[in-house]
Design an enzyme around this catalytic site. Structure first.
Site, short mmCIF file in Angstrom:
data_model
loop_
_atom_site.label_atom_id
_atom_site.label_comp_id
_atom_site.label_asym_id
_atom_site.label_seq_id
_atom_site.Cartn_x
_atom_site.Cartn_y
_atom_site.Cartn_z
N TYR A 31 39.15 -81.07 -3.83
CA TYR A 31 39.58 -80.08 -2.52
C TYR A 31 40.91 -79.67 -2.54
CZ TYR A 31 35.05 -83.00 -1.35
OH TYR A 31 33.94 -83.67 -1.18
N TRP A 35 41.23 -78.04 4.90
CA TRP A 35 40.08 -78.40 5.73
C TRP A 35 40.76 -79.00 7.12
CZ3 TRP A 35 39.22 -78.10 0.51
CH2 TRP A 35 37.65 -77.78 0.13
N TRP A 37 39.09 -80.76 9.88
CA TRP A 37 39.01 -82.02 10.36
C TRP A 37 39.61 -82.89 9.46
CZ3 TRP A 37 33.97 -85.32 11.41
CH2 TRP A 37 33.32 -85.58 10.18
N ASP A 38 39.80 -82.50 8.34
CA ASP A 38 40.56 -83.42 7.07
C ASP A 38 42.05 -83.16 7.73
OD1 ASP A 38 38.48 -82.44 5.71
OD2 ASP A 38 39.11 -83.94 4.28
N GLY A 167 30.29 -81.63 9.00
CA GLY A 167 31.37 -82.58 8.45
C GLY A 167 30.57 -83.48 7.63
N ASP A 169 27.93 -83.50 5.42
CA ASP A 169 27.26 -81.96 4.37
C ASP A 169 25.73 -82.44 4.55
OD1 ASP A 169 30.04 -81.68 4.80
OD2 ASP A 169 30.04 -81.11 2.60
N ARG A 214 26.97 -87.60 -5.39
CA ARG A 214 27.12 -86.19 -4.74
C ARG A 214 25.73 -85.67 -4.07
NH1 ARG A 214 32.11 -84.51 -3.35
NH2 ARG A 214 31.26 -82.34 -3.76
N TYR A 367 27.07 -89.68 -1.29
CA TYR A 367 27.72 -88.89 -0.37
C TYR A 367 27.46 -89.38 1.23
CZ TYR A 367 30.17 -84.45 0.10
OH TYR A 367 31.07 -83.52 0.11
N TRP A 368 26.87 -88.51 1.92
CA TRP A 368 26.49 -88.83 3.28
C TRP A 368 25.11 -89.16 3.62
CZ3 TRP A 368 30.49 -88.92 6.61
CH2 TRP A 368 31.79 -88.19 6.18
N GLU A 411 36.97 -91.74 -1.59
CA GLU A 411 36.43 -90.79 -0.54
C GLU A 411 35.32 -91.56 0.37
OE1 GLU A 411 34.65 -87.50 -2.63
OE2 GLU A 411 34.41 -86.40 -0.81
C1 GLC Z 1 33.44 -82.73 2.25
C2 GLC Z 1 33.01 -83.56 3.63
C3 GLC Z 1 33.47 -82.81 4.55
C4 GLC Z 1 35.32 -82.73 4.18
C5 GLC Z 1 35.55 -82.00 2.86
C6 GLC Z 1 36.94 -82.08 2.47
O1 GLC Z 1 32.90 -81.36 2.32
O2 GLC Z 1 31.95 -83.61 3.57
O3 GLC Z 1 33.52 -83.49 5.49
O4 GLC Z 1 35.91 -82.12 5.23
O5 GLC Z 1 34.68 -82.70 1.91
O6 GLC Z 1 37.35 -83.58 2.34
#
Ligand code: GLC
Length: 442
Positions: A31, A35, A37-38, A167, A169, A214, A367-368, A411
């Site tokens: 990434y 971003w 909320w990051d 957030g 995903d 992922r 992942y989530w 992560e």
């Molecule tokens: C992924 C996460 C997301 C976060 C992004 C950058 O997409 O699901 O919540 O903001 O990565 O870290």
């Protein structure tokens, strides 16, 4: 924590390495952009290290704000190397997008108010008021946008149009909705012809991370397809709603919004700003409306379909987020804490899993869909303290720090073994580790 000083130094080193000057990359390889909320979570940790740098992390979000108030989930790097990412979103199709930077066309959970207040808490009052004033217009217009664009029926619950806005995903309530709606014919054709594996070879994310940690390639394609539809409507919610596959009043997002609204009110009071009456009305509605997401039969909160108003009864980490909202009754909070204590639900050795262990969707490293994430732990710790569950909050702080200390700034983590998963040197894991060490008693 015995190892805290060393852990603290290691966490600071991650933030330093990911610092691009104006903002901090969530993770350099995976990434590289900014971003939303990051950056909020990063500022919450960075304030203990360098207050000016923490302020910059949030101020730099202002350059991405759309004229209608939207804060995009991604602000792209202006580097020829990343042209494909910018072209994919083409934010310039909207008249509201900024001129000097390319962004995405969707948002992410409204953590900004919390981050502004946290950074402010590290300053003396006169500086804090000045800081609040610097961020006020950005914050106010963002919350106004959330209601004007995303609460068209004035229900108090804000709707989301893409899973990336949550957030979390590929969280099960959203992936189940994806599966329940017919996939577009081009994706079905790839599936029938067994070509998904081949498509998967072109994925950038799985070059450095095992594919079963992922999204599935099918999920990725379905998400790209929704994104394409949004782009065709120039990211205009009213046009999107006419043709959308599904729209969800998401529990994670709206729980965070309840709390964000409270912070917004606090900021307004501190700098003697008036909140426009329509916004005040919406704020009051959201607190009440969150209760409509409670299901008495299973004793949990869920997200809701915007059109049908059906609850999407798929448990996920969002179930616990009303603790962070802080607007639910003590009795409800106790019910949620019971889920947290249950080892078959949210209570494995390294909690809190992003999906309860009892769910058929649970996978410890995907992942989530099972792993433990430090940002959701941070939100739950905060919520536990608000409802007076200090022992639970201390225990969760301790297990989180232990997990990071042993496995590094991953992560996410396997909730059974505490092993690292996903990308490494992840910024919010490092930043929130710093905040947990500095702000919580352990
Ligand atoms: C992924 C996460 C997301 C976060 C992004 C950058 O997409 O699901 O919540 O903001 O990565 O870290």
């Amino acid at each position: 924590m015995q190892d805290a000083p060393d852990l603290l130094d290691r966490a600071k080193a991650v933030l330093e390495a990911n610092d691009c000057g104006e903002y901090t990359m969530p993770a350099p390889q995976l990434y590289p952009h900014q971003w939303l909320w990051d950056s909020c979570f990063i500022a919450i940790g960075e304030r203990h290290v360098d207050i000016e740098r923490a302020k910059m992390e949030l101020l730099s979000l202002q350059r991405g704000q759309w004229q209608n108030g939207m804060l995009p989930n991604i602000i792209f790097r202006n580097d020829p190397h990343f042209r494909a990412d910018r072209d994919f979103w083409r934010s310039w199709v909207s008249p509201f997008a900024p001129d000097h930077v390319a962004t995405s066309g969707i948002t992410q959970p409204p953590m900004l108010a919390e981050a502004i207040v946290s950074v402010g808490a590290s300053m003396a009052w006169p500086e804090r008021r000045q800081w609040y004033r610097q961020m006020w217009n950005t914050l106010l217009s963002y919350h106004q946008w959330l209601y004007s664009e995303r609460d068209p029926h004035q229900e108090g619950l804000v709707l989301l149009v893409h899973p990336w806005e949550v957030g979390l995903d590929n969280t099960p309530p959203w992936t189940s909705e994806l599966a329940n709606h017919q996939l577009p014919s081009w994706i079905r054709a790839l599936q029938t012809l067994h070509l998904l594996g081949l498509v998967g070879l072109f994925r950038r994310d799985t070059r450095s991370i095992p594919v079963d940690e992922r999204f599935s390639t099918l999920e990725v394609l379905a998400m790209f397809d929704i994104q394409r539809r949004l782009r065709r409507k120039a990211y205009d919610t009213s046009k999107i709603l006419d043709h959308s596959l599904f729209t969800i009043e998401d529990l994670n997002f709206n729980s965070i919004l309840v709390r964000a609204n409270e912070h917004l009110e606090h900021i307004a009071k501190s700098i003697r700003e008036d909140i426009p009456p329509e916004l005040s009305e919406s704020i009051a509605k959201t607190r009440e409306a969150l209760e409509q997401l409670w299901d008495p039969y299973t004793g949990q909160y869920y997200s809701r379909d915007f059109i049908t108003h059906h609850l999407l009864k798929e448990p996920s980490i969002a179930t616990l987020m009303p603790l962070y909202a802080g607007s639910i009754s003590q009795e409800r909070a106790e019910q949620l804490v019971k889920l947290l204590e249950n080892e078959h639900q949210f209570g494995p050795p390294y909690p809190v899993p992003s999906v309860p262990l009892s769910s058929p969707n649970f996978h410890p490293k995907r992942y989530w869909q099972g792993p433990t994430w430090v940002n959701t732990n941070w939100l739950i710790i905060d919520g536990l303290r608000r409802y007076g569950f200090h022992d639970h909050a201390d225990a969760l702080t301790e297990s989180t720090l232990e997990m990071v200390d042993h496995s590094g700034f991953a992560e996410y983590f396997d909730p059974n073994s505490g092993e690292a998963a996903g990308g490494d040197n992840f910024s919010w894991t490092a930043a929130l580790t710093i905040d947990l060490i500095k702000s919580n008693k352990t």
